[in-house]
Design an enzyme around this catalytic site. Structure first.
Site, PDB file in Angstrom:
ATOM      1  N   LYS A  52       0.957  -1.523   0.067  1.00 15.10           N
ATOM      2  CA  LYS A  52       0.030   0.019   0.157  1.00 15.10           C
ATOM      3  C   LYS A  52       1.321   1.091  -0.236  1.00 15.10           C
ATOM      4  O   LYS A  52       0.558   2.367  -0.915  1.00 15.10           O
ATOM      5  CB  LYS A  52      -0.735   0.125   1.001  1.00 15.10           C
ATOM      6  N   GLN A  96      -4.777  -1.788   9.641  1.00 17.58           N
ATOM      7  CA  GLN A  96      -3.828  -2.809   9.223  1.00 17.58           C
ATOM      8  C   GLN A  96      -4.961  -4.227  10.179  1.00 17.58           C
ATOM      9  O   GLN A  96      -4.397  -3.856  11.396  1.00 17.58           O
ATOM     10  CB  GLN A  96      -2.705  -2.915   8.648  1.00 17.58           C
ATOM     11  N   ASP A 119     -10.133   2.930   4.725  1.00 18.98           N
ATOM     12  CA  ASP A 119     -11.524   1.189   3.952  1.00 18.98           C
ATOM     13  C   ASP A 119     -12.685   1.146   4.019  1.00 18.98           C
ATOM     14  O   ASP A 119     -13.056   0.287   3.755  1.00 18.98           O
ATOM     15  CB  ASP A 119     -10.660   1.222   5.479  1.00 18.98           C
TER      16      ASP A 119
END
Ligand code: NAD
Length: 292
Positions: A52, A96, A119
């Site tokens: 990412k 994460q 997200d």
């Protein structure tokens, strides 16, 4: 059979984003800035976060990696989240998953400012998605919708089977594909670990989204001819003959299913790269919203 090439498509999306960033920079405006929080040393999570961050560099974003020890307390992590929420330089950030067991994932996700939740996991954004309001769509389902759209895969009126009901893939996927939207208007069935006679459902589905995390679960004898297959699964299977000691495979037995499919995503190179591209897209959106 058409390969739904996520790598190629995600590169095209990254090029589009990079050109928008160049225009911002040329007019003296702020670049998008994504932060990623990682707790602990899980190999797969570190790899995902590294890709990412690398993708941010590729499109000209600023990025910040916040690496925290496995032993961090929930309170300390919440403090980091608060700092990210109030830092005006950060447009969006991700935490994460999975987090270590002593940390309540829900408490962390709830603490993220929905305006920076690129997200799309915060309940405010999940609710907005379910109501078809502008929001950050969760990156993996968003990537699948984009891939279907860019390959002109017809979804309207089709029987779609989503296997898996997780909050980050299966559930949002089922909502999006049933909505009145591009790559939507489908008749969606959602299957999970309690579903009985799954193969009866797989054999009648026009489109199957496999997101259960069981390597090569879906086999050729379980699908009908001309099916469209979206393989979300990514599992590291131990294999001493491979240089890394493992190989990566999806939830679909590619060799047998691809013989019958009209469209299919490979693993790797399918849904995975699309997920990263859509995270970048959400970050650009967050930046543009903050600027306005
Ligand atoms: P999860 O473990 O949270 O959920 C798995 C789901 O599968 C559950 O809802 C469960 O009920 C269902 N399931 C399990 N066994 C089943 C069975 N025999 N029949 C029917 N349903 C069954 O998983 P997740 O987070 O949604 O991830 C699924 C897979 O997708 C994993 O391999 C994960 O690594 C991968 N993934 C990939 C990406 C990407 O970017 N490509 C993103 C997220 C997850």
């Amino acid at each position: 059979m058409v390969l739904l090439d996520g790598k190629k498509t995600s590169n095209a999306i990254k090029d589009e984003i990079a050109s928008q960033v160049s225009s911002l920079v040329a007019s003296g405006e702020k670049k998008p800035h994504l932060a990623a929080v990682i707790v602990g040393n899980d190999g797969a999570s570190l790899t995902y976060v590294a890709s990412k961050v690398k993708a941010c560099e590729r499109v000209g974003f600023e990025s910040t990696l916040v690496k925290l020890p496995e032993t961090i307390s929930e309170k300390e992590l919440l403090h980091t989240i608060l700092q990210l929420n109030t830092n005006p330089k950060i447009d969006g950030y991700i935490v994460q998953l999975p987090l270590p067991k002593h940390i309540d994932e829900q408490n962390i996700l709830l603490a993220i400012d929905p305006k920076k939740d690129v997200d799309g996991f915060h309940p405010v954004n999940v609710g907005r998605m379910a109501l078809d309001l502008p929001t950050f769509l969760p990156a993996t389902p968003y990537g699948i919708m984009e891939l279907l759209e860019r390959y002109d895969v017809e979804t309207s009126g089709k029987n779609v089977l989503v296997i898996g009901r997780s909050h980050i893939v299966g559930r949002p996927m089922s909502i999006l594909m049933s909505q009145k939207r591009k790559s939507g208007n489908a008749t969606v069935t959602i299957a999970h670990s309690h579903t009985k006679q799954l193969s009866t459902l797989t054999k009648t589905a026009d489109i199957i989204v496999a997101a259960l995390g069981i390597p090569e679960f879906l086999t050729g004898d379980m699908v009908k001819n001309d099916v469209t297959i979206i393989d979300v699964g990514i599992t590291r299977v131990a294999d001493n003959t491979k240089p890394k000691g493992y190989y990566i495979t999806g939830d679909v037995h590619f060799d047998s299913v691809s013989k019958k499919a009209s469209y299919i995503t490979p693993v790797p190179g399918g849904v995975g790269p699309m997920t990263i591209a859509m995270l970048l897209k959400n970050t650009l959106l967050a930046r543009n919203r903050h600027a306005n």
